[in-house]
Design an enzyme around this catalytic site. Structure first.
Site, PDB file in Angstrom:
ATOM      1  N   HIS A 130      18.621  -5.236   7.115  1.00 23.92           N
ATOM      2  CA  HIS A 130      18.716  -3.942   7.818  1.00 23.92           C
ATOM      3  C   HIS A 130      18.318  -4.190   9.274  1.00 23.92           C
ATOM      4  O   HIS A 130      17.519  -5.094   9.555  1.00 23.92           O
ATOM      5  CB  HIS A 130      17.726  -2.986   7.145  1.00 23.92           C
ATOM      6  N   ASP A 207      10.789  -6.963   2.902  1.00 22.30           N
ATOM      7  CA  ASP A 207      11.192  -5.581   3.138  1.00 22.30           C
ATOM      8  C   ASP A 207      11.482  -4.957   1.776  1.00 22.30           C
ATOM      9  O   ASP A 207      12.511  -5.239   1.153  1.00 22.30           O
ATOM     10  CB  ASP A 207      12.436  -5.589   4.044  1.00 22.30           C
ATOM     11  N   GLN A 210      14.197  -0.915  -0.484  1.00 23.27           N
ATOM     12  CA  GLN A 210      15.074  -0.548  -1.607  1.00 23.27           C
ATOM     13  C   GLN A 210      14.550  -1.028  -2.951  1.00 23.27           C
ATOM     14  O   GLN A 210      15.022  -0.564  -3.987  1.00 23.27           O
ATOM     15  CB  GLN A 210      16.480  -1.127  -1.378  1.00 23.27           C
ATOM     16  N   LYS A 233      11.881   6.776  -0.009  1.00 20.84           N
ATOM     17  CA  LYS A 233      12.865   6.188  -0.938  1.00 20.84           C
ATOM     18  C   LYS A 233      12.279   6.081  -2.350  1.00 20.84           C
ATOM     19  O   LYS A 233      12.932   5.639  -3.276  1.00 20.84           O
ATOM     20  CB  LYS A 233      13.294   4.816  -0.429  1.00 20.84           C
ATOM     21  N   CYS A 371      23.273   0.532   8.857  1.00 23.29           N
ATOM     22  CA  CYS A 371      22.300  -0.205   9.677  1.00 23.29           C
ATOM     23  C   CYS A 371      22.270  -1.687   9.307  1.00 23.29           C
ATOM     24  O   CYS A 371      21.210  -2.327   9.371  1.00 23.29           O
ATOM     25  CB  CYS A 371      20.900   0.394   9.591  1.00 23.29           C
TER      26      CYS A 371
HETATM   27  N1  C6P Z   1      17.859   2.375   4.859  1.00 22.04           N
HETATM   28  C1  C6P Z   1      19.882   3.479   4.175  1.00 22.04           C
HETATM   29  O1  C6P Z   1      20.630   4.466   4.111  1.00 22.04           O
HETATM   30  P1  C6P Z   1      12.864   3.456   7.171  1.00 22.04           P
HETATM   31  O2  C6P Z   1      13.961   4.145   7.931  1.00 22.04           O
HETATM   32  O3  C6P Z   1      11.827   2.870   8.088  1.00 22.04           O
HETATM   33  O4  C6P Z   1      12.292   4.285   6.083  1.00 22.04           O
HETATM   34  O5  C6P Z   1      13.573   2.241   6.389  1.00 22.04           O
HETATM   35  C2  C6P Z   1      14.367   1.333   7.095  1.00 22.04           C
HETATM   36  C3  C6P Z   1      15.024   0.400   6.133  1.00 22.04           C
HETATM   37  C4  C6P Z   1      14.641  -0.925   6.104  1.00 22.04           C
HETATM   38  N2  C6P Z   1      15.141  -1.787   5.217  1.00 22.04           N
HETATM   39  C5  C6P Z   1      16.050  -1.408   4.313  1.00 22.04           C
HETATM   40  C6  C6P Z   1      16.570  -2.406   3.332  1.00 22.04           C
HETATM   41  C7  C6P Z   1      16.517  -0.087   4.296  1.00 22.04           C
HETATM   42  O6  C6P Z   1      17.409   0.283   3.391  1.00 22.04           O
HETATM   43  C8  C6P Z   1      16.009   0.843   5.248  1.00 22.04           C
HETATM   44  C9  C6P Z   1      16.548   2.231   5.321  1.00 22.04           C
HETATM   45  C10 C6P Z   1      18.534   3.640   4.820  1.00 22.04           C
HETATM   46  O7  C6P Z   1      20.215   2.405   3.706  1.00 22.04           O
HETATM   47  C11 C6P Z   1      18.643   4.299   6.163  1.00 22.04           C
HETATM   48  S1  C6P Z   1      19.502   3.313   7.314  1.00 22.04           S
END
Ligand code: C6P
Length: 413
Positions: A130, A207, A210, A233, A371
């Site tokens: 991401h 990370d 997910q 999430k 992203c």
């Molecule tokens: N992915 C998606 O629709 P935040 O925004 O800080 O809570 O998480 C960022 C982030 C980082 N790593 C991974 C693997 C992610 O999936 C995400 C967030 C969302 O896939 C929004 S782009």
């Protein structure tokens, strides 16, 4: 909605009753919410915890001696204990509250990275990261002269592990890797990567945006150095997340942000830092969201991750077989081990057009690059349509999506 619920040994209907938003209509149709990888819906217990905080004990934490302040502080700190148990961290002070995965990665990049990297050192990430696990490292690499190396991804959407082992060397100082891909669903072999990275003396950041909601997370067993979580999430509120870090690393790191709470003593000549975890929690945090995050984690634990995962896996397999049987649809991401993410392209149709037509039929999916632009470039596509499933979704909802897709494709082609 009642008509499209299924009855299996996993009582999905009982789960659905706990999510008020699932009762609503969108464009005159029952909502089918398949955008769970972006953010999961919230159960009533989480919404109630937010209301309860504001109605009964709203106060700033760690600062007041009055009753409300004490209650708020106790509830806030109780979430830290719950997170510690949820991911099996050794010490509660290894749990740092952040705004989410993005802030957690930035915290590590700007503190650990900026302090420990020098010109010629190497940071390894992967081709399926991401942007929040790419850009902070690019910024730090530019400031320190370190180099960014990327583990390539194969046609199935799996990491080419042999290439990782080739990239790894004494120059590697940090490996930062997504546990489960948001765009493909791929579950990466993080344990193998962590062990190999440690052999060359590198630290590993995972990370967990997910993975945390789907997989059992045991940071001691993984032996990762850092692990990042976003509450929203995991059925919790937005604006709150976690950085787990090994105590000895966190202790040696400089603070991320300066301000209230993170100090021990301030004079104009010299300031000393508060102890862990507060050294990294400057300013008034998202207290209500943190408190309600505990309710979300308790909710997940009460259902049981393994039970939910079994149901989500069934949904993934059902959706995948339905999608694969359709003309013109190409699945993107065919890894052997996946979380419940079905990403696909329809030849000759822009994902955004498809997303709008699905929404017209009440079906919420995410379209675009998610992203992960470098990953989309790897597959030579501008983006995908992504359906991601949560414990409250049903096979009947997948049937609704498939029918809506057929209708939309007919219109667009
Ligand atoms: N992915 C998606 O629709 P935040 O925004 O800080 O809570 O998480 C960022 C982030 C980082 N790593 C991974 C693997 C992610 O999936 C995400 C967030 C969302 O896939 C929004 S782009």
């Amino acid at each position: 909605m009642q008509a499209i619920l299924e009855h299996t040994s996993f009582d999905v209907q009982a789960i659905r009753h706990q999510f008020p938003v699932l009762n609503r209509m969108v464009k005159g149709k029952p909502l089918v919410y398949f955008d769970n990888a972006a953010t999961a819906q919230k159960p009533k217990v989480v919404i109630d915890a937010l209301t309860e905080y504001y109605e009964n004990y709203n106060a700033n934490i760690h600062r007041g001696i009055h009753s409300l302040a004490e209650e708020a502080t106790a509830a806030y700190e109780s979430t830290r204990d719950t997170v510690q148990q949820f991911i099996n961290a050794k010490y509660r002070e290894e749990i740092i509250f952040t705004r989410g995965v993005t802030e957690s990665v930035n915290l590590v990049a700007y503190t650990y990275g900026r302090t420990n990297l020098k010109a010629g050192d190497e940071i390894i990430i992967s081709g399926m990261e991401h942007h929040s696990n790419i850009v902070p490292w690019q910024l730090i690499a530019a400031q320190t002269g370190a180099l960014l190396k990327v583990i390539p991804v194969d046609d199935n959407g799996e990491l080419i592990i042999e290439e990782f082992h080739k990239l790894l060397s004494e120059k590697t100082k940090i490996v930062s890797l997504v546990h489960a891909s948001n765009s493909l669903g791929t579950i990466n072999p993080v344990k193998e990567i962590i062990d190999a990275a440690h052999k060359v003396g590198a630290v590993v950041m995972i990370d967990g945006a997910q993975s945390t909601v789907h997989l059992d997370i045991d940071v001691q067993e993984l032996d990762c150095d850092f692990f990042a979580i976003s509450s929203h999430k995991v059925y919790g509120p937005t604006g709150i997340g976690v950085l787990y870090g090994k105590k000895e690393l966190l202790e040696a790191m400089p603070p991320f942000m300066g301000g209230g709470e993170m100090i021990k003593d301030v004079t104009f000549e010299k300031t000393t830092w508060n102890e862990l975890p507060y050294k990294f929690e400057a300013g008034t945090p998202s207290i209500a969201d943190t408190v309600a995050f505990k309710a979300a984690l308790d909710f997940v634990s009460s259902v049981g991750k393994a039970t939910a995962r079994k149901h989500e896996d069934e949904l993934l397999h059902y959706a995948t077989s339905q999608l694969e049987s359709m003309n013109d649809i190409r699945m993107i991401g065919k890894a052997k081990h996946k979380v419940s993410v079905a990403s696909f392209v329809v030849e000759g149709v822009h994902p955004q057009d498809l997303g709008i037509l699905l929404d017209n039929q009440g079906v919420a999916v995410r379209t675009g690059h998610h992203c992960t632009q470098p990953l989309m470039n790897r597959f030579g596509i501008p983006g995908t349509t992504r359906a991601s499933f949560a414990m409250y979704n049903t096979k009947e909802e997948i049937d609704v999506m498939i029918a809506a897709l057929n209708k939309a494709i007919k219109l667009l082609k």
